[in-house]
Scaffold this active site. Sequence first.
Site, PDB file in Angstrom:
ATOM      1  N   GLU A 118       0.847  -1.189   0.000  1.00  0.00           N
ATOM      2  CA  GLU A 118       0.000   0.000   0.000  1.00  0.00           C
ATOM      3  C   GLU A 118       0.883   1.239   0.000  1.00  0.00           C
ATOM      4  OE1 GLU A 118      -2.950  -0.186   3.075  1.00  0.00           O
ATOM      5  OE2 GLU A 118      -3.985  -1.866   2.147  1.00  0.00           O
ATOM      6  N   HIS A 233      -9.633   9.820   2.815  1.00  0.00           N
ATOM      7  CA  HIS A 233      -9.198   8.807   1.852  1.00  0.00           C
ATOM      8  C   HIS A 233      -9.460   9.348   0.456  1.00  0.00           C
ATOM      9  CE1 HIS A 233      -8.420   5.047  -0.124  1.00  0.00           C
ATOM     10  NE2 HIS A 233      -8.090   4.492   1.037  1.00  0.00           N
ATOM     11  N   ARG A 278      -1.418   9.457   1.587  1.00  0.00           N
ATOM     12  CA  ARG A 278      -2.825   9.751   1.373  1.00  0.00           C
ATOM     13  C   ARG A 278      -3.122  11.249   1.357  1.00  0.00           C
ATOM     14  NH1 ARG A 278      -5.942   5.061   4.942  1.00  0.00           N
ATOM     15  NH2 ARG A 278      -5.490   3.375   3.489  1.00  0.00           N
ATOM     16  N   HIS A 337     -12.112   9.737   6.504  1.00  0.00           N
ATOM     17  CA  HIS A 337     -11.842   8.306   6.630  1.00  0.00           C
ATOM     18  C   HIS A 337     -11.285   7.904   7.990  1.00  0.00           C
ATOM     19  CE1 HIS A 337     -10.877   4.279   5.326  1.00  0.00           C
ATOM     20  NE2 HIS A 337      -9.590   4.449   5.564  1.00  0.00           N
ATOM     21  N   ARG A 372      -1.726   9.123   9.007  1.00  0.00           N
ATOM     22  CA  ARG A 372      -1.631   7.673   9.262  1.00  0.00           C
ATOM     23  C   ARG A 372      -1.050   6.932   8.063  1.00  0.00           C
ATOM     24  NH1 ARG A 372      -5.478   3.054   8.482  1.00  0.00           N
ATOM     25  NH2 ARG A 372      -6.690   4.525   7.236  1.00  0.00           N
TER      26      ARG A 372
END
Length: 516
Positions: A118, A233, A278, A337, A372
């Site tokens: 990811e 997100h 992100r 998110h 995060r």
Amino acid sequence: MNVDVHAGDGRPVIIGGGIAGLMTALRLAPEPVLLLSKSALGAEASSTLAQGGLAVSLGVDDNPALHLADTLAAGDGLCDIHAASSIVHAAATEVEALAGLGVRFDRDQGGRPQLGLEAAHSRHRIVHAAGDGTGRELVRALIAAVHNTPSITVVTGMEARRLITHDGAIAGVLAEGAKGPVLLATQRVVIATGGIGGLFRDTTNPLGCIGQGLALAARAGADLADMEFIQFHPTALDGPARPMPLVSEAVRGEGAILIDEAGRRVLEGVPGADLATRDVVARAVWKHLAEDHKVYLDARQRPGRDFASRFPAIHAFCRSVGIDPANGPIPIRPAAHYHMGGIAVDGDGRSSVNRLWACGEAACTGLHGANRLASNSLTEAVVCSRQVAQSVAGTVRQSARQPVATTMPPRPDPASIRPILSRALGVLRTGEDLGSAIASLLPIAQGHTAASDPAIVGLMIAIAALQREESRGAHFRTDFPQKATNAQRSRLRLDEALDTARALSSETTFPHARSA
């Protein structure tokens, strides 16, 4: 008010039926505990919707030091390095523990966990279960384990409305269920109520995730930390459904790219491109949408025909709105998110209020910093649940007076708060919008209506965002686009937030938040 008072027997009360609450209850066994959930276990928990997995360094080319380095880089200078190191080093053990509880992780032919990639991870280290259904599989296994554990009493359909304190320590929980108000006498409470996405119009979270645990803790006098950092997100399915279905970052990890209506790559020239952090991707998409473009996730080439088998849940909801990801691009937009902020806790999950702990997204451990790293949240929940359980179990019960019930507040309703936060606290922020939001939220937060608890959480987020006069991680101020050289984590109490908001409304000097 007629309240059913339960004197109790010293049992800890865990508030929340997602992964953090379930794991904490299991790890307190065989000590009797009471687990409260306002809905069926897992039904209104973000845990169930989690498509990503757990970030854990299991690969032959990986180790906890590399995982830590990626975490600190994503956190953009505000991670608590000691908390982050402790969590990433414990991750592998917790994956084994979850397997022992019945979680069916995806494995290769040799029986080893399959490892996905990811964004912002330097290695393949995402452990999945049921493809893109990791959260659902974890919740399934944990609920079964809870029901098979005699020491755990589960009470569903009961919502905690206030924490009762005496001499600065927890003395009880005022809750309401189908049979009316209940006052639970307890000296040990764990808040595991999840995030705040339900305070926004566009969110991937269940709409019941409105920060109620944060409001409970704030009203009890707890410190909240890093409230301004909200992760949007970048790839939620752009359609009418709320919550918005999430198109996992793992799809980009397997080669999908972001394009606009003309087929141009949205992340062209951006360091990290489609696998940038992100916050970077969300801002790029947000700006492109603001310029009257459409943005799509193009998975036609990669993973292409493998999409349905690799991401069955995403494939199903795409097909439900007439999209075949193998043949057509998926319309997306950013959505609220994950909340990096929350109840400030130490390494054992203890808050600043005596005998109050927090775990999962409601807690702010310092792992995530300003942003995060993908799939660190489930890892944090399972690791920290053990630390919290050990701390709760090691806290000796003291003699205390029977808690006295206060007036039962109404059931929280965030409907009037969503437009305010969505306008002022989105991907891009300005001081003017934040000041306007604070002015709107203050009278609601000071009131006694169904919107007051959501307004308290929104007010504390807005004040922390206004006080942070820089752009860092998930917090971006268009009027302060640069990073500060001496940035610190923020920390705020409700009384400070209210005083600050009143001062601002009176156009007096605006004080700065305390540093953590």
